[in-house]
Design a protein around this motif. Structure first.
Motif: not given
Length: 369
Positions: A10, A205-206, A247, A252-253, A256-257, A259-260, A282
């Motif tokens: 993480e 997160l972002t 997802n 979900h990992d 998340d990547r 989304i980043l 999203d």
């Protein structure tokens, strides 16, 4: 409780902190003070290198004197440029590389073994800087480089004619421990800021604004749009297509990547004065003003900027754009007008989805809308 492996993964996935932290400094009125402080630090490094020339323990050979001169001149130039031109993400990366190289040259040019190890403490300061402004991968590269250079700096006291291995090992351990602990503590403080951000204006997160932050910060964009002649206001809505499937299939990992990745590409594409927010899982909103002639080229560039065929796990996004060229009229609430433009951008985005996704759809609002 999460395993060390999970925590490490993480940590490595944390995005570059530059945009987030510079935004935090700007919102708290600390940008000028930070620029001033960093410029002073670099110039002080140059002064220290200059004074070292006049010490018996300073650079003795012609080559060492030459590199010392390069460091002195470069420090003064970088310090002044930090004040005059201000930082950008690229300049900040260059600043890290410059400082590591300059410190290394200064260390290798010092003929006093203990003086070399004392100069190595500057690596600690750079580790702290990286923790706040950049990403874990750069931190790992810096720490690895620093440890190697500290060991190299200790060679004379470990193996030289006047060696003292016990003293050398103890000093190396002190400097390396300080380097690692300061980087770790800085990361903890940054994590605390992130927790605080999650309940304020920033998405944890972002590092982008959240919906509350968007509502608070967009007023500046709206005011600039109203003041500038021949300006257009753009509100862009972006939604990652089939994100639930991503997802479900990849986890979900990976989600998340992605989304980043989308947030970073959107931030890189946007103008420096744009307001960029993650307003849902999203979903993203961007607001910016620009000159009317610039609308066409900008709209043509957003699709290619957001999508890439080389992504390991590809994703596409539907993009909806609302364009307004007419100014706010008397009695018109800017906040309400912005909300209406968001609705128009959402409608354009859903039209992109209806047409199959991965498209850009634009709606130009009219004065009597």
């Amino acid at each position: 409780m999460k395993s060390m492996r999970t925590l490490t993964r993480e940590w490595l996935l944390l995005p570059d902190q530059y945009d987030r932290f510079t935004r935090y400094l700007r919102d708290n009125g600390l940008t000028t003070a930070t620029r001033l402080l960093l410029g002073i630090i670099v110039i002080v490094m140059g002064v220290c290198a200059l004074l070292n020339r006049f010490s018996p323990a300073g650079p003795a050979s012609t080559i060492a004197l030459f590199f010392n001169s390069v460091v002195v001149i470069s420090c003064f130039m970088v310090g002044v440029s930090w004040w005059v031109f201000g930082p950008t993400k690229r300049r900040s990366f260059g600043f890290v590389v410059f400082c590591d190289v300059a410190v290394s040259i200064a260390i290798l040019g010092d003929s006093a073994p203990l003086g070399r190890l004392l100069s190595s403490v500057i690596y600690v300061l750079m580790g702290i800087y990286i923790a706040y402004f950049h990403n874990p991968k750069l931190q790992i590269a810096h720490l690895t480089f620093s440890v190697v250079m500290i060991v190299v700096a200790a060679q004379p006291i470990l193996f030289g004619p006047e060696r003292d291995p016990a003293l050398g090992v103890s000093r190396v351990l002190v400097v390396v421990t300080a380097l690692l602990i300061c980087a770790y503590i800085s990361q903890i403080v940054l994590a605390m800021l992130s927790v605080d951000a999650s309940s304020s204006d920033l998405d944890p997160l972002t590092g982008l604004l959240n919906r509350r932050g968007l509502d608070r910060h967009v007023e500046k964009v709206l005011a600039e749009f109203q003041r500038q002649e021949s300006a257009a206001l753009l509100v862009i809505a972006i939604d990652i297509d089939r994100f639930k499937t991503i997802n479900d299939v990849h986890g979900h990992d990976v989600g998340d990547r992605i989304i980043l990745r989308v947030s970073q590409r959107l931030s890189a594409w946007a103008r420096a004065d744009a307001v960029v927010a993650r307003v849902g899982g999203d979903e993203f909103i961007l607001a910016q003003r620009l000159s009317v002639p610039a609308i066409g080229p900008l709209l043509d560039s957003i699709g290619p900027a957001m999508h890439s065929n080389t992504d390991e796990i590809p994703s596409i996004s539907s993009i909806g754009i609302a364009v307004r060229t007419h100014k706010f009229v008397a009695g018109e609430e800017r906040a309400t007008a912005f909300t209406d433009m968001q609705k128009v951008a959402d409608s354009a985005m859903y039209e992109s989805k209806r047409l199959g996704g991965g498209r850009v759809h634009t709606i130009v609002t009219t004065a009597n809308r």
